[in-house]
Motif scaffolding. Structure first.
Motif, short mmCIF file in Angstrom:
data_model
loop_
_atom_site.label_atom_id
_atom_site.label_comp_id
_atom_site.label_asym_id
_atom_site.label_seq_id
_atom_site.Cartn_x
_atom_site.Cartn_y
_atom_site.Cartn_z
N TYR A 1 -1.60 16.85 3.51
CA TYR A 1 -2.94 16.26 3.63
C TYR A 1 -2.84 14.89 4.32
CZ TYR A 1 -7.44 14.21 2.40
OH TYR A 1 -8.67 13.60 2.48
N ILE A 2 -1.92 14.07 3.84
CA ILE A 2 -1.76 12.73 4.43
C ILE A 2 -1.35 12.84 5.89
CG2 ILE A 2 -0.36 10.62 4.34
CD1 ILE A 2 -0.27 11.08 1.24
N ASP A 3 -0.39 13.71 6.18
CA ASP A 3 0.08 13.90 7.56
C ASP A 3 -1.06 14.24 8.51
OD1 ASP A 3 2.64 13.48 6.61
OD2 ASP A 3 3.28 15.57 6.81
N SER A 4 -2.01 15.03 8.04
CA SER A 4 -3.06 15.54 8.92
C SER A 4 -4.38 14.77 8.85
CB SER A 4 -3.34 17.02 8.60
OG SER A 4 -3.72 17.18 7.24
N HIS A 5 -4.52 13.86 7.90
CA HIS A 5 -5.78 13.13 7.74
C HIS A 5 -5.69 11.62 8.02
CE1 HIS A 5 -6.85 16.85 5.67
NE2 HIS A 5 -8.11 16.47 5.67
N VAL A 6 -4.48 11.07 8.02
CA VAL A 6 -4.32 9.61 8.11
C VAL A 6 -3.90 9.19 9.52
CG1 VAL A 6 -2.99 7.62 7.28
CG2 VAL A 6 -3.80 9.34 5.66
N GLY B 1 -7.32 16.57 -2.31
CA GLY B 1 -7.67 17.30 -1.09
C GLY B 1 -9.09 17.03 -0.62
N VAL B 2 -9.56 15.80 -0.77
CA VAL B 2 -10.93 15.43 -0.45
C VAL B 2 -11.20 15.61 1.05
CG1 VAL B 2 -12.54 13.48 -0.30
CG2 VAL B 2 -11.19 13.84 -2.38
N GLU B 3 -12.31 16.27 1.39
CA GLU B 3 -12.64 16.52 2.80
C GLU B 3 -13.92 15.85 3.27
OE1 GLU B 3 -10.79 17.70 4.99
OE2 GLU B 3 -9.22 18.77 3.90
N THR B 4 -14.69 15.28 2.34
CA THR B 4 -15.94 14.60 2.74
C THR B 4 -16.09 13.31 1.96
OG1 THR B 4 -17.33 15.63 1.04
CG2 THR B 4 -17.06 16.84 3.12
N LEU B 5 -16.90 12.41 2.49
CA LEU B 5 -17.17 11.15 1.78
C LEU B 5 -17.95 11.41 0.50
CD1 LEU B 5 -18.03 8.87 4.83
CD2 LEU B 5 -16.07 8.62 3.28
N GLU B 6 -18.78 12.44 0.50
CA GLU B 6 -19.52 12.79 -0.72
C GLU B 6 -18.55 13.17 -1.84
OE1 GLU B 6 -23.10 15.79 -2.23
OE2 GLU B 6 -22.29 15.99 -0.20
N GLU B 7 -17.55 13.96 -1.50
CA GLU B 7 -16.51 14.32 -2.49
C GLU B 7 -15.78 13.07 -2.96
OE1 GLU B 7 -13.76 17.40 -1.30
OE2 GLU B 7 -15.32 18.41 -0.17
N ALA C 1 0.83 -1.22 0.00
CA ALA C 1 0.00 0.00 0.00
C ALA C 1 0.86 1.25 0.00
CB ALA C 1 -0.93 0.00 1.21
N PHE C 2 1.95 1.22 0.77
CA PHE C 2 2.81 2.40 0.89
C PHE C 2 3.65 2.61 -0.37
CE2 PHE C 2 1.71 0.87 5.04
CZ PHE C 2 1.35 2.02 5.71
N ASP C 3 4.01 1.52 -1.03
CA ASP C 3 4.72 1.63 -2.30
C ASP C 3 3.84 2.31 -3.34
OD1 ASP C 3 6.91 0.37 -1.19
OD2 ASP C 3 6.45 -1.60 -2.06
N TYR C 4 2.57 1.94 -3.39
CA TYR C 4 1.65 2.52 -4.37
C TYR C 4 1.21 3.93 -3.99
CZ TYR C 4 1.35 -1.55 -7.37
OH TYR C 4 1.66 -2.55 -8.26
N LEU C 5 1.21 4.22 -2.70
CA LEU C 5 0.95 5.59 -2.27
C LEU C 5 2.08 6.51 -2.73
CD1 LEU C 5 -0.45 7.81 -0.57
CD2 LEU C 5 0.78 6.91 1.43
N GLY C 6 3.32 6.06 -2.56
CA GLY C 6 4.48 6.83 -3.02
C GLY C 6 4.61 8.19 -2.35
N TYR C 7 4.49 8.21 -1.04
CA TYR C 7 4.48 9.46 -0.26
C TYR C 7 5.64 10.37 -0.60
CZ TYR C 7 4.63 12.51 3.88
OH TYR C 7 4.67 13.60 4.72
N GLU C 8 6.84 9.80 -0.71
CA GLU C 8 8.04 10.62 -0.91
C GLU C 8 8.05 11.33 -2.27
OE1 GLU C 8 8.60 6.63 -2.57
OE2 GLU C 8 7.96 7.32 -0.59
N LYS C 9 7.22 10.86 -3.20
CA LYS C 9 7.18 11.47 -4.54
C LYS C 9 6.08 12.53 -4.66
CE LYS C 9 8.67 7.07 -6.58
NZ LYS C 9 8.22 5.91 -7.39
N LEU C 10 5.28 12.67 -3.63
CA LEU C 10 4.15 13.61 -3.69
C LEU C 10 4.59 15.02 -3.34
CD1 LEU C 10 1.53 11.33 -1.88
CD2 LEU C 10 1.76 11.71 -4.34
N ALA D 1 4.35 18.86 -1.58
CA ALA D 1 4.25 19.22 -0.16
C ALA D 1 2.80 19.32 0.32
CB ALA D 1 4.98 20.53 0.09
N ASN D 2 1.91 19.86 -0.50
CA ASN D 2 0.51 19.99 -0.10
C ASN D 2 -0.15 18.62 0.07
OD1 ASN D 2 0.53 22.78 -0.05
ND2 ASN D 2 -0.20 23.00 -2.15
N THR D 3 0.17 17.71 -0.84
CA THR D 3 -0.40 16.36 -0.78
C THR D 3 0.15 15.61 0.43
OG1 THR D 3 -0.55 16.35 -3.19
CG2 THR D 3 -0.82 14.25 -2.09
N GLN D 4 1.44 15.78 0.70
CA GLN D 4 2.03 15.16 1.88
C GLN D 4 1.39 15.71 3.16
OE1 GLN D 4 6.29 15.66 1.65
NE2 GLN D 4 6.56 13.91 0.29
#
Length: 244
Positions: A103-108, A210-216, A87-96, A98-101
């Motif tokens: 998001y992950i830092d604060s939502h996961v 940057g999804v914030e709701t399940l509807e999005e 899962a982490f290989d396909y996420l590829g956090y280090e390649k994302l 700064a804004n996307t990183q």
């Protein structure tokens, strides 16, 4: 929206910051984490290869010896960078970017077999503990369910929940409020190994958008996936994706 994610058996080595157990999610868990960590370290220091082999899920002595360290004094990195499974290989956090990183830092929220529920951004050392194995007489999934499930409920009270974990991690915490999970099928069959990859892909696309709701999230197009069905039973909604 908060996203729950399982950890990985495999981990990246190294780090740059000293470990501070009190900085992890839920400061009130500190005495419980300290107890568990002391038990873990005592087992490492006794050096019983048979016990370590079972606890680590490793057979080769050279592999076991790699983890015979006092992890309190090891260097750390973000949990989301520490884990290196599919899962982490396909996420590829280090390649994302700064804004996307961010998001992950604060939502996961990750569910470590040793440290319990932690933020993606929490700094942890390298460690080894096979899923489902006890630390001495402590079953960590039961231990953290007892001491942190109520904390999780309060923490997530105002958030929608997308649960991307494997089923085992319900033993750590199973939401009592409404939550959403995913299932992946191909040619009418539920897949398991590739489900890990698609969880990583889904998380990556959610973070990039940057999804914030399940509807999005429901409206988010994800390449190679199409929603076949949505099932709701009690407080659990399951989105069933067909892999195309």
């Amino acid at each position: 929206m908060k996203i729950l994610l399982a950890p990985s058996e495999t981990k990246r080595s190294g780090g740059s910051v000293s470990f501070n157990l009190s900085t992890l999610l839920f400061e009130s868990l500190l005495p419980h984490r300290t107890k568990l960590l002391h038990t873990y370290i005592n087992i490492l220091q006794k050096g019983d290869m048979q016990v370590l082999s079972k606890m680590f899920g490793l057979k080769k002595e050279s592999d076991i010896l790699k983890y015979k360290e006092d992890i309190i004094h090891e260097l750390t990195m973000k949990a989301i960078e520490r884990y290196t499974g599919v899962a982490f290989d396909y996420l590829g956090y280090e390649k994302l970017d700064a804004n996307t990183q961010h998001y992950i830092d604060s939502h996961v929220i990750l569910f470590s077999n040793l440290f319990g529920p932690i933020r993606a951004s929490d700094l942890i050392p390298e460690y080894k503990l096979k899923q489902g194995e006890a630390v001495g007489d402590i079953k960590t999934e039961k231990f953290y369910n007892e001491h942190s499930a109520a904390l999780m409920e309060a923490y997530l009270a105002d958030d929608e929940i997308l649960d991307l974990r494997a089923g085992f991690y319900d033993k750590f915490y199973k939401p009592q409020k409404n939550y959403t999970t995913l299932k992946f099928i191909k040619d009418g069959k539920v897949i398991s190994h590739w489900a890990k990859a698609y969880r990583g892909i889904v998380l990556r696309e959610i973070a990039k958008a940057g999804v914030e709701t399940l509807e999005e999230f429901m409206k988010l197009p994800i390449e190679g996936l199409s929603i076949q069905e949505i099932q709701t039973k009690k407080n659990k909604t399951e989105i069933i994706y067909e892999i195309g």
